[in-house]
Design an enzyme around this catalytic site. Structure first.
Site, PDB file in Angstrom:
ATOM      1  N   GLY A  97       0.823  -1.205   0.000  1.00 23.11           N
ATOM      2  CA  GLY A  97       0.000   0.000   0.000  1.00 23.11           C
ATOM      3  C   GLY A  97       0.854   1.251   0.000  1.00 23.11           C
ATOM      4  O   GLY A  97       0.544   2.246   0.647  1.00 23.11           O
ATOM      5  N   ALA A  99       3.074   2.683  -5.303  1.00 23.49           N
ATOM      6  CA  ALA A  99       2.830   1.744  -6.408  1.00 23.49           C
ATOM      7  C   ALA A  99       1.516   0.992  -6.200  1.00 23.49           C
ATOM      8  O   ALA A  99       0.696   0.868  -7.124  1.00 23.49           O
ATOM      9  CB  ALA A  99       3.995   0.765  -6.526  1.00 23.49           C
ATOM     10  N   SER A 122       0.872  -3.664   5.333  1.00 19.71           N
ATOM     11  CA  SER A 122       1.128  -3.736   6.757  1.00 19.71           C
ATOM     12  C   SER A 122       1.692  -2.413   7.248  1.00 19.71           C
ATOM     13  O   SER A 122       2.755  -1.982   6.794  1.00 19.71           O
ATOM     14  CB  SER A 122       2.124  -4.863   7.044  1.00 19.71           C
ATOM     15  N   VAL A 170       9.205   8.255   0.291  1.00 13.07           N
ATOM     16  CA  VAL A 170       9.784   9.328  -0.516  1.00 13.07           C
ATOM     17  C   VAL A 170       9.174   9.191  -1.919  1.00 13.07           C
ATOM     18  O   VAL A 170       8.341   8.340  -2.152  1.00 13.07           O
ATOM     19  CB  VAL A 170      11.330   9.252  -0.577  1.00 13.07           C
ATOM     20  N   LYS A 220       5.944  21.720 -11.579  1.00 11.53           N
ATOM     21  CA  LYS A 220       7.348  21.470 -11.935  1.00 11.53           C
ATOM     22  C   LYS A 220       7.513  21.613 -13.444  1.00 11.53           C
ATOM     23  O   LYS A 220       6.914  20.858 -14.216  1.00 11.53           O
ATOM     24  CB  LYS A 220       7.708  20.044 -11.473  1.00 11.53           C
ATOM     25  N   LEU A 272       9.043  -0.391  -6.512  1.00 14.45           N
ATOM     26  CA  LEU A 272      10.382  -0.787  -6.069  1.00 14.45           C
ATOM     27  C   LEU A 272      10.589  -2.294  -6.184  1.00 14.45           C
ATOM     28  O   LEU A 272      11.726  -2.757  -6.337  1.00 14.45           O
ATOM     29  CB  LEU A 272      10.605  -0.321  -4.632  1.00 14.45           C
ATOM     30  N   THR A 291      11.960   9.287 -12.180  1.00 16.08           N
ATOM     31  CA  THR A 291      11.349   8.364 -13.132  1.00 16.08           C
ATOM     32  C   THR A 291      10.599   7.183 -12.498  1.00 16.08           C
ATOM     33  O   THR A 291       9.918   6.443 -13.209  1.00 16.08           O
ATOM     34  CB  THR A 291      12.439   7.791 -14.064  1.00 16.08           C
ATOM     35  N   ILE A 339       8.003   6.845 -10.329  1.00 18.24           N
ATOM     36  CA  ILE A 339       6.534   6.857 -10.368  1.00 18.24           C
ATOM     37  C   ILE A 339       6.084   6.681 -11.826  1.00 18.24           C
ATOM     38  O   ILE A 339       5.096   6.002 -12.104  1.00 18.24           O
ATOM     39  CB  ILE A 339       5.985   8.149  -9.726  1.00 18.24           C
TER      40      ILE A 339
END
Ligand SMILES: Cc1cc2nc3c(=O)[nH]c(=O)nc-3n(C[C@H](O)[C@H](O)[C@H](O)COP(=O)(O)OP(=O)(O)OC[C@H]3O[C@@H](n4cnc5c(N)ncnc54)[C@H](O)[C@@H]3O)c2cc1C
Length: 503
Positions: free
Chosen positions: A14, A17, A40, A48, A79, A337, A348, A350
């Site tokens: 959670g 991603a 969990s 981050v 941005k 990840l 890059t 996300i």
């Protein structure tokens, strides 16, 4: 959505991603599938990941998210690009501004071809003076594309991304997915149960004793890759011989002024420091190579280079840059990840989550898991990871800095694909985007030039334009860009007017 053998999708994780996947699946698949997120709180998220690239707007459009509401609720800012400080050498700064065009193309050739001739003759300003994004970023200006200007105006097509609070982003998506029917289980996975016949994941056995079954399992469990790695045994390909940074410290600090409409990346002795301005604070981090600087020194460097007071202690993170040899293995698809990690220099990660989700939806299995789908998916994802890797590598390799870390980067054997890109650009300023690679011409050109890769020549057709006309054309483009930027509001004004968050 056609009927599919996949009815139950279980997402383990959670973090950003997991909730991006859940939001997209409930939105696109609707009643065709049931989506269940397992996470969990004891393990928590990496927390981050606060700077993005313009592609995220397509994701938000898919979810039909209201932009102002989204920015407000994530304490977001806008941005226009990334400012690179001290990367080529100390004292040298450039901006990688987003967009699909620098200046104005003329005839068959892109603008930068004419600019190269002017540059080689010392008759033009730096390339940034002809980029709306770069100039606006430097002057602290921002607006979204205007609808009341002529179609060819630079103000009609402004490329931008967001900075946001990663925790608030995950919460926002969790609420979105929950409202549209995603189930959520809080608890620790104790065991992953495999089907003895085909090695597919059959269920997740929880600490509570509950068992969660599914047809398709999305591994968003973070660096560990509980399903894609531990359960179905997919190897991890290590890229750290090209991208040697392996640790980071992250710490937010108080804002000391209006937010800049860009991310800043400042090169340091053994890595680089990010600065991401949000509405309520500024995010900072030092990404470094542990072979060249100790953790204590890295934390001290970070704390010594903040705009305002630190809002906590620096948080350590460890990583190995690389990717899974296959992001889709059996009935497991890894995102985030768990699928791999490109260090955050060009924001890059996300985007890679988003790209994995959209490719999976495009290639969604109908009659079970035909390996041909997974093979193609894996090839497309690997290609995207590898081209991003080359783009990041360019920043490290093309430098004149002299510290031992940077010398190692300068002297490394780079990939053949990057070698070819640099050679072609040096020859005549040419760049050709390869199929589905993420970064396009503008990004490569700006970073090549910013990192000191200057072409020796230009396209022969440039000489067909008489020199006085050429300089008049370039000057005219510069004036148009400058006038457009002048007409833009300040970034803070834009936020105050349309999407100011509660303190
Ligand atoms: C230093 C650094 C800076 C970064 N900066 C950027 C950036 O600027 N831009 C960008 O795009 N990306 C950035 N990233 C990447 C970004 O943070 C990640 O891509 C993003 O947060 C996605 O993380 P995730 O959801 O894959 O994993 P995580 O956030 O680690 O989430 C993992 C989830 O899995 C769950 N989980 C794991 N094991 C179990 C278990 N046994 N039982 C139950 N649940 C479990 C956890 O509870 C958690 O919910 C950065 C990353 C790092 C390290």
């Amino acid at each position: 959505m056609p009927t599919s053998a996949v009815r139950d999708i279980v997402i383990l994780g959670g973090g950003t991603a997991g909730w991006m996947a859940a939001a997209a699946f409930v939105r696109v698949l609707g009643e065709a599938c049931r989506v269940h997120v397992v996470e969990s709180e004891l393990i928590g998220t990496v927390g981050v990941g606060e700077a993005t690239v313009p592609h995220i707007k397509a994701f938000n459009n898919l979810l039909q998210i209201d932009e102002a509401d989204f920015v407000r609720r994530t304490q977001g800012t806008f941005k226009l690009g990334i400012q690179f400080v001290d990367w080529l050498r100390v004292g040298e700064t450039y901006i990688h501004g987003f967009g699909t065009e620098i200046g104005r193309n003329l005839g068959l050739l892109p603008f930068h071809q004419y600019w190269i001739k002017g540059h080689l003759k010392g008759r033009v300003q730096g390339i940034g003076a002809y980029s709306l994004n770069t100039l606006a970023a430097e002057r602290g200006k921002f607006m979204v594309s205007a609808s009341d200007v002529p179609p060819g105006s630079p103000l009609a097509n402004i490329a931008y991304a967001y900075h946001f609070d990663a925790g608030l982003y995950a919460r926002y998506l969790r609420e979105y997915a929950g409202q549209r029917g995603a189930r959520h289980t809080e608890g620790m996975v104790r065991e992953v149960v495999l089907d003895p016949e085909n090695g597919h994941v059959a269920s997740l056995r929880m600490e509570s004793g509950a068992e969660i079954q599914g047809d398709l399992f999305i591994d968003c469990s973070g660096f560990r890759g509980l399903l894609i790695g531990d359960a179905v045994g997919t190897p991890y390909e290590d890229f750290s011989h090209w991208l040697p940074c392996d640790r980071a410290f992250a710490v937010p600090c108080e804002s000391t002024g209006p937010p800049t409409p860009y991310t800043r990346s400042t090169a340091r002795a053994a890595g680089w420091q990010w600065r991401i301005p949000l509405q309520h604070r500024t995010g900072n981090g030092y990404v470094y190579c542990s072979r060249y600087v100790s953790d204590d020194e890295a934390a001290a460097t970070l704390l010594a280079n903040l705009d305002g007071d630190a809002l906590g202690d620096p948080r350590p993170l460890r990583f190995t840059t690389g990717r899974r040899s296959a992001c889709w293995n059996r009935n497991v698809v890894a995102l985030g990840l768990a699928s791999g990690f490109m260090e955050p220099l060009e924001s890059t990660s996300i985007h890679l989550v988003q790209s994995g989700i959209s490719k999976l939806l495009e290639m969604f299995p109908r009659d079970g898991f035909n390996p041909v789908l997974a093979q193609k998916y894996n090839a497309r994802l690997a290609f995207e990871f590898d081209r991003i890797r080359d783009f990041l590598l360019l920043h490290y390799y093309a430098t004149e800095r002299g510290e031992p870390f940077w010398r190692e980067c300068r002297e490394m054997v780079i990939t053949p694909e990057l070698s070819e890109k640099i050679a072609l650009f040096r020859d005549s300023g040419q760049f050709y985007r390869n199929a589905e690679e993420m970064f396009g011409d503008v990004s490569w050109i700006e970073v090549m030039l910013g990192q000191g890769v200057v072409p020796n020549g230009y396209h022969p057709l440039v000489d067909q334009v008489p020199e006085p006309d050429l300089y008049r054309f370039i000057e005219g483009v510069g004036k148009t860009i400058s006038n457009c930027v002048e007409a833009m509001p300040m970034h803070q004004q834009f936020i105050d007017r349309f999407c100011k968050a509660d303190r």
